[in-house]
Design a protein around this motif. Structure first.
Motif, mmCIF file in Angstrom:
data_model
loop_
_atom_site.group_PDB
_atom_site.id
_atom_site.type_symbol
_atom_site.label_atom_id
_atom_site.label_comp_id
_atom_site.label_asym_id
_atom_site.label_seq_id
_atom_site.Cartn_x
_atom_site.Cartn_y
_atom_site.Cartn_z
ATOM 1 N N LEU A 20 -12.437 11.435 -6.622
ATOM 2 C CA LEU A 20 -11.658 10.892 -5.523
ATOM 3 C C LEU A 20 -10.492 10.121 -6.127
ATOM 4 C CD1 LEU A 20 -11.802 10.964 -2.468
ATOM 5 C CD2 LEU A 20 -13.125 8.881 -2.534
ATOM 6 N N CYS A 21 -9.282 10.630 -5.949
ATOM 7 C CA CYS A 21 -8.070 10.051 -6.515
ATOM 8 C C CYS A 21 -7.810 8.670 -5.902
ATOM 9 C CB CYS A 21 -6.893 10.981 -6.235
ATOM 10 S SG CYS A 21 -5.324 10.353 -6.809
ATOM 11 N N PRO A 22 -7.390 7.678 -6.697
ATOM 12 C CA PRO A 22 -7.082 6.347 -6.166
ATOM 13 C C PRO A 22 -6.048 6.353 -5.037
ATOM 14 C CG PRO A 22 -7.244 6.228 -8.539
ATOM 15 C CD PRO A 22 -7.307 7.696 -8.166
ATOM 16 N N LYS A 23 -5.146 7.326 -5.010
ATOM 17 C CA LYS A 23 -4.150 7.407 -3.936
ATOM 18 C C LYS A 23 -4.821 7.622 -2.581
ATOM 19 C CE LYS A 23 -0.489 9.158 -6.889
ATOM 20 N NZ LYS A 23 0.374 10.289 -7.208
ATOM 21 N N TYR A 24 -6.057 8.115 -2.600
ATOM 22 C CA TYR A 24 -6.792 8.344 -1.354
ATOM 23 C C TYR A 24 -7.024 7.031 -0.596
ATOM 24 C CZ TYR A 24 -10.386 9.823 1.915
ATOM 25 O OH TYR A 24 -11.095 10.075 3.054
ATOM 26 N N LEU A 25 -7.145 5.925 -1.312
ATOM 27 C CA LEU A 25 -7.372 4.639 -0.644
ATOM 28 C C LEU A 25 -6.252 4.345 0.348
ATOM 29 C CD1 LEU A 25 -8.707 2.438 -3.562
ATOM 30 C CD2 LEU A 25 -9.998 3.411 -1.664
ATOM 31 N N HIS A 26 -5.015 4.595 -0.060
ATOM 32 C CA HIS A 26 -3.901 4.365 0.862
ATOM 33 C C HIS A 26 -3.864 5.418 1.966
ATOM 34 C CE1 HIS A 26 -0.082 3.490 2.633
ATOM 35 N NE2 HIS A 26 0.289 4.735 2.402
ATOM 36 N N SER A 27 -3.962 6.684 1.603
ATOM 37 C CA SER A 27 -3.859 7.734 2.626
ATOM 38 C C SER A 27 -4.987 7.618 3.658
ATOM 39 C CB SER A 27 -3.827 9.126 2.001
ATOM 40 O OG SER A 27 -4.986 9.383 1.272
ATOM 41 N N ASN A 28 -6.176 7.233 3.222
ATOM 42 C CA ASN A 28 -7.300 7.055 4.135
ATOM 43 C C ASN A 28 -7.056 5.892 5.099
ATOM 44 O OD1 ASN A 28 -10.041 7.541 5.059
ATOM 45 N ND2 ASN A 28 -10.618 5.719 3.912
ATOM 46 N N SER A 29 -6.359 4.868 4.632
ATOM 47 C CA SER A 29 -6.118 3.682 5.467
ATOM 48 C C SER A 29 -5.194 3.991 6.638
ATOM 49 C CB SER A 29 -5.518 2.548 4.632
ATOM 50 O OG SER A 29 -4.159 2.799 4.322
ATOM 51 N N THR A 30 -4.416 5.059 6.540
ATOM 52 C CA THR A 30 -3.480 5.382 7.620
ATOM 53 C C THR A 30 -4.180 5.919 8.866
ATOM 54 O OG1 THR A 30 -3.045 7.599 6.757
ATOM 55 C CG2 THR A 30 -1.607 5.818 5.963
ATOM 56 N N SER A 31 -5.502 6.087 8.790
ATOM 57 C CA SER A 31 -6.243 6.480 9.996
ATOM 58 C C SER A 31 -6.243 5.346 11.025
ATOM 59 C CB SER A 31 -7.675 6.895 9.651
ATOM 60 O OG SER A 31 -8.393 5.803 9.116
#
Length: 168
Positions: A20-31
């Motif tokens: 799980l790429c660290p960039k996912y933390l930001h993209s997931n937060s946009t939900s």
């Protein structure tokens, strides 16, 4: 000659495991379309049947020039295992209790909510015999140039009133 990409992959019994790429933390937060839905997510966690919080507090403070939000409840607290699952993606052991159905069941709410409000979350928790500190931090992951999400957790278990040891 071996495949260089296979040598880089983590495996379980020879089968590559996804990361799980660290960039996912930001993209997931946009939900969360607003900070209010992210705050509601964190409040919902305290309301779940396994937590049993009776009170919940939100505070804003400044630490080293950075505005910080603090969320605190008087619920049951987290053990190492429950802290690890909470900071991981897709784990949820939540079950209904006394007719009270838990709100979250997908194991994503804390991560999406906290990362919508900021780049870093430090979780302090105390259960009956365990005190834990866990960290979900985009700042940390960027600083170490991580290629996957790492969530450091330190727990102390109280053996008796005088001895405390570190759980490994």
């Amino acid at each position: 000659m071996s495949d260089p990409h296979r040598a880089m992959a983590d495996t379980i019994r020879g089968v590559p495991v996804s990361k799980l790429c660290p960039k996912y933390l930001h993209s997931n937060s946009t939900s969360h379309t607003s900070p209010f839905s992210a705050i509601a997510e964190l409040i919902d966690n305290a309301y779940d049947p396994d937590v049993k919080a009776k009170q919940f507090w939100i505070d804003k403070t400044v630490v080293n020039g950075q505005e910080c939000l603090s969320f605190m409840d008087n619920g049951n607290g987290l053990t190492f295992e429950t802290m690890y699952k909470m900071l991981s993606f897709g784990y949820s052991d939540k079950v209904a209790g006394r007719g009270h159905v838990p709100i979250g069941t997908y194991g994503n709410g804390f991560k999406s909510g906290s990362m919508r409000l900021g780049k870093d979350a430090i979780v302090f928790s105390k259960s009956k015999s365990t005190s834990c500190v866990g960290m979900l931090s985009q700042t940390y992951l960027e600083s170490i140039k991580a290629d996957q999400i790492i969530t450091p957790i330190v727990c102390f278990e109280q053996m008796d009133k005088l001895n405390i040891h570190l759980l490994t």
